[in-house]
Design a protein around this motif. Structure first.
Motif, PDB file in Angstrom:
ATOM      1  N   ALA A  18      16.899  -1.945  18.406  1.00 47.77           N
ATOM      2  CA  ALA A  18      17.929  -2.242  17.405  1.00 47.77           C
ATOM      3  C   ALA A  18      19.053  -3.074  18.003  1.00 47.77           C
ATOM      4  N   LEU A  19      19.454  -2.751  19.236  1.00 45.95           N
ATOM      5  CA  LEU A  19      20.499  -3.542  19.896  1.00 45.95           C
ATOM      6  C   LEU A  19      20.054  -4.984  20.096  1.00 45.95           C
ATOM      7  N   THR A  20      18.797  -5.158  20.491  1.00 48.40           N
ATOM      8  CA  THR A  20      18.286  -6.507  20.734  1.00 48.40           C
ATOM      9  C   THR A  20      18.335  -7.348  19.459  1.00 48.40           C
ATOM     10  N   THR A  21      18.103  -6.716  18.323  1.00 49.57           N
ATOM     11  CA  THR A  21      18.151  -7.429  17.046  1.00 49.57           C
ATOM     12  C   THR A  21      19.576  -7.586  16.534  1.00 49.57           C
ATOM     13  N   ASP A  22      20.340  -6.494  16.507  1.00 50.42           N
ATOM     14  CA  ASP A  22      21.605  -6.474  15.783  1.00 50.42           C
ATOM     15  C   ASP A  22      22.758  -7.158  16.507  1.00 50.42           C
ATOM     16  N   VAL A  55      25.193 -12.936  24.624  1.00 48.49           N
ATOM     17  CA  VAL A  55      24.680 -11.698  24.050  1.00 48.49           C
ATOM     18  C   VAL A  55      23.447 -11.233  24.833  1.00 48.49           C
ATOM     19  N   PHE A  56      22.640 -12.185  25.272  1.00 53.92           N
ATOM     20  CA  PHE A  56      21.428 -11.832  26.011  1.00 53.92           C
ATOM     21  C   PHE A  56      21.757 -11.337  27.415  1.00 53.92           C
ATOM     22  N   VAL A  77      14.014  -9.340  32.236  1.00 53.46           N
ATOM     23  CA  VAL A  77      13.635 -10.701  32.636  1.00 53.46           C
ATOM     24  C   VAL A  77      13.667 -11.651  31.437  1.00 53.46           C
ATOM     25  N   ALA A  78      13.107 -11.222  30.295  1.00 50.67           N
ATOM     26  CA  ALA A  78      13.092 -12.064  29.094  1.00 50.67           C
ATOM     27  C   ALA A  78      14.513 -12.335  28.605  1.00 50.67           C
ATOM     28  N   SER A  79      15.384 -11.340  28.664  1.00 48.58           N
ATOM     29  CA  SER A  79      16.769 -11.512  28.216  1.00 48.58           C
ATOM     30  C   SER A  79      17.486 -12.548  29.071  1.00 48.58           C
ATOM     31  N   PRO A 102      26.594  -5.325  16.038  1.00 47.04           N
ATOM     32  CA  PRO A 102      27.082  -6.606  15.522  1.00 47.04           C
ATOM     33  C   PRO A 102      28.526  -6.899  15.925  1.00 47.04           C
ATOM     34  N   THR A 103      29.359  -5.854  15.953  1.00 50.20           N
ATOM     35  CA  THR A 103      30.748  -6.056  16.363  1.00 50.20           C
ATOM     36  C   THR A 103      30.822  -6.485  17.824  1.00 50.20           C
ATOM     37  N   ILE A 104      30.064  -5.787  18.680  1.00 50.39           N
ATOM     38  CA  ILE A 104      30.048  -6.147  20.096  1.00 50.39           C
ATOM     39  C   ILE A 104      29.496  -7.555  20.286  1.00 50.39           C
ATOM     40  N   GLY A 105      28.378  -7.834  19.596  1.00 48.01           N
ATOM     41  CA  GLY A 105      27.791  -9.164  19.703  1.00 48.01           C
ATOM     42  C   GLY A 105      28.716 -10.248  19.197  1.00 48.01           C
ATOM     43  N   GLY A 106      29.439  -9.971  18.090  1.00 49.05           N
ATOM     44  CA  GLY A 106      30.390 -10.946  17.566  1.00 49.05           C
ATOM     45  C   GLY A 106      31.533 -11.203  18.526  1.00 49.05           C
ATOM     46  N   ILE A 107      32.019 -10.150  19.174  1.00 44.63           N
ATOM     47  CA  ILE A 107      33.106 -10.311  20.150  1.00 44.63           C
ATOM     48  C   ILE A 107      32.636 -11.136  21.351  1.00 44.63           C
ATOM     49  N   ILE A 108      31.447 -10.798  21.852  1.00 42.22           N
ATOM     50  CA  ILE A 108      30.908 -11.547  22.995  1.00 42.22           C
ATOM     51  C   ILE A 108      30.739 -13.022  22.645  1.00 42.22           C
TER      52      ILE A 108
END
Length: 428
Positions: free
Chosen positions: A51-55, A194-195, A115-117, A179-185
């Motif tokens: 879910a983290l990887t997607t959201d 994000v990755f 590794v993929a990230s 999403p909030t964390i990803g948006g901030i990053i």
């Protein structure tokens, strides 16, 4: 959480042999065996990886379209690629976890995820991003399928459903915060960072799993023949009711990901929301998922899981139809769209844990393969459905049509593939 607090509660818990349970029996009528809270938190952290990887990536989709000069549908496919990778990975990892135990597959999968990230940081075109997201999904699959298999190793029936619902409380934190964390990053640096954060999470989770995850499948209970392990799928596919129960979480996930993949364009761009506003709205809908899961955990202590499903699914389908009417007419604007969407997500969240628990109860001796098929259905069906919103125009009406179709399919599977609506079917 300090390691000295976590270790005694988790690492020293011996595996509990599964006890068959009547699918029609609520938890109150069964022997109560509870997984430790700290173990549930650990399994939740593993399950949340997907879910983290997607959201975390969701708020940045419009920027990815611009940065990579790609179309909306192709960027949405980077979400689909993760789900498809997860489906394929689970089909491979599930039987292997029945053969080699639960710990080794998840550790290897986490290495693949990291590794993929890191390689995603280097992409300059959408094509390699799609490939790497597929590999990410395959790595994530190990954590997800092993978490479910560990629960089945210890519990069965309605009690497993209750624990799966509690697990969803932990997993629900991911769509609330990611999403909030990803948006901030993304706002401080850019979307590629994000990755980097996902890679860091994978590294931390690797060391936590290596230190604290108990091996729940003793060597004497493991499959010894690779041919027999892979043949587990043949046995599972011959069980019509198992297949129906395994499909229900996938169709529920399809409805969820029609919203997940379409919302950045339907809600953020369609209604002019900023990244921060979109993240807050996404979190509100995440609260509905969490509340629904916790209501289910309380209900299964009084009512049979199949009884809960046969009531919850028609109600969720009704709210999906209301959502379609609002999406087509535009009635009520953003608020009018979000109310039936929130209700549909909340009520529908009662279905997957019950369906998964009943499916696993039918095949406890091959829990890894069974968990893999359930996870494959979730990732595969959702992955195939998610791009449809973009292909149909990326509008509120398109998102609503896909959600209604998924819910109607779920209702048909429950009605014709299980005894839920037959006389006395809740005891079958």
């Amino acid at each position: 959480m300090p390691a000295d607090q976590l270790a005694p509660a988790v690492a020293t818990v011996p595996p509990v042999p599964p006890v068959p349970a009547d699918p029609g029996t609520p938890v109150a009528a069964t022997a109560r065996r509870r997984a430790p809270v700290k173990l549930i938190l650990l399994l939740g952290a593993m399950s949340a990886l997907g879910a983290l990887t997607t959201d975390m990536y969701l708020p940045s989709l419009p920027e990815v379209v611009t940065d990579l000069a790609a179309g909306t549908a192709s960027v949405q496919f980077t979400i689909t690629a993760t789900l498809i990778g997860g489906a394929l990975g689970q089909l491979l990892i599930g039987p292997l976890s029945d053969r080699y135990g639960r710990r080794l597959p998840v550790l290897v999968g986490l290495v693949v995820h990291v590794v993929a990230s890191l390689l995603c940081l280097l992409v300059a075109d959408v094509a390699p991003l799609i490939v790497l997201r597929t590999i990410q999904g395959m790595g994530n699959a190990a954590a997800g399928v092993v978490a479910v298999a560990v629960i089945r190793d210890r519990l069965s029936g309605a009690e497993a459903s209750a624990v799966l619902s509690r697990l969803m409380l932990v997993i629900g934190i991911a769509p609330l915060l990611a999403p909030t964390i990803g948006g901030i990053i993304a706002s401080i640096w850019d979307w590629k960072m994000v990755f980097a954060a996902l890679a860091l999470y994978g590294v931390i989770l690797f060391f936590i799993v290596a230190r604290f995850l108990p091996e729940s499948l003793p060597k004497e209970l493991r499959s010894t023949s690779t041919r027999a392990v892979m043949g587990s799928y043949g046995v599972l596919l011959k069980d019509r009711q198992f297949v129906a129960l395994a499909l229900l979480p996938g169709l529920g996930m399809a409805a969820l990901f029609a919203y997940v993949s379409g919302s950045p364009f339907v809600i953020r761009e369609g209604y002019g929301l900023s990244e921060h506003q979109f993240s807050l709205l996404f979190a509100v809908n995440g609260i509905g998922l969490v509340l629904g899961a916790q209501v289910n955990a309380a209900l299964v202590r009084r009512f049979a899981p199949i009884r809960i499903m046969r009531l919850a699914l028609p109600i969720a389908t009704f709210f999906a139809v209301v959502l379609l009417v609002v999406g087509v007419t535009g009635f009520g604007g953003l608020v009018g769209l979000c109310i039936p969407l929130w209700l549909m997500l909340a009520v529908n969240s009662l279905v997957p844990p019950n369906a998964s628990a009943l499916a696993l109860t039918r095949h406890g001796e091959r829990a890894g393969a069974a968990a893999a098929m359930i996870g494959c259905a979730q990732s595969g069906v959702a992955g195939l459905v998610a791009p449809l919103v973009g292909m149909l125009g990326g509008t509120a009406a398109a998102m609503s049509i896909v959600i209604v179709a998924a819910m109607l399919a779920s209702l048909a599977v429950l009605a014709f593939g299980t005894p839920a609506y037959r006389r006395g079917g809740w005891t079958a």
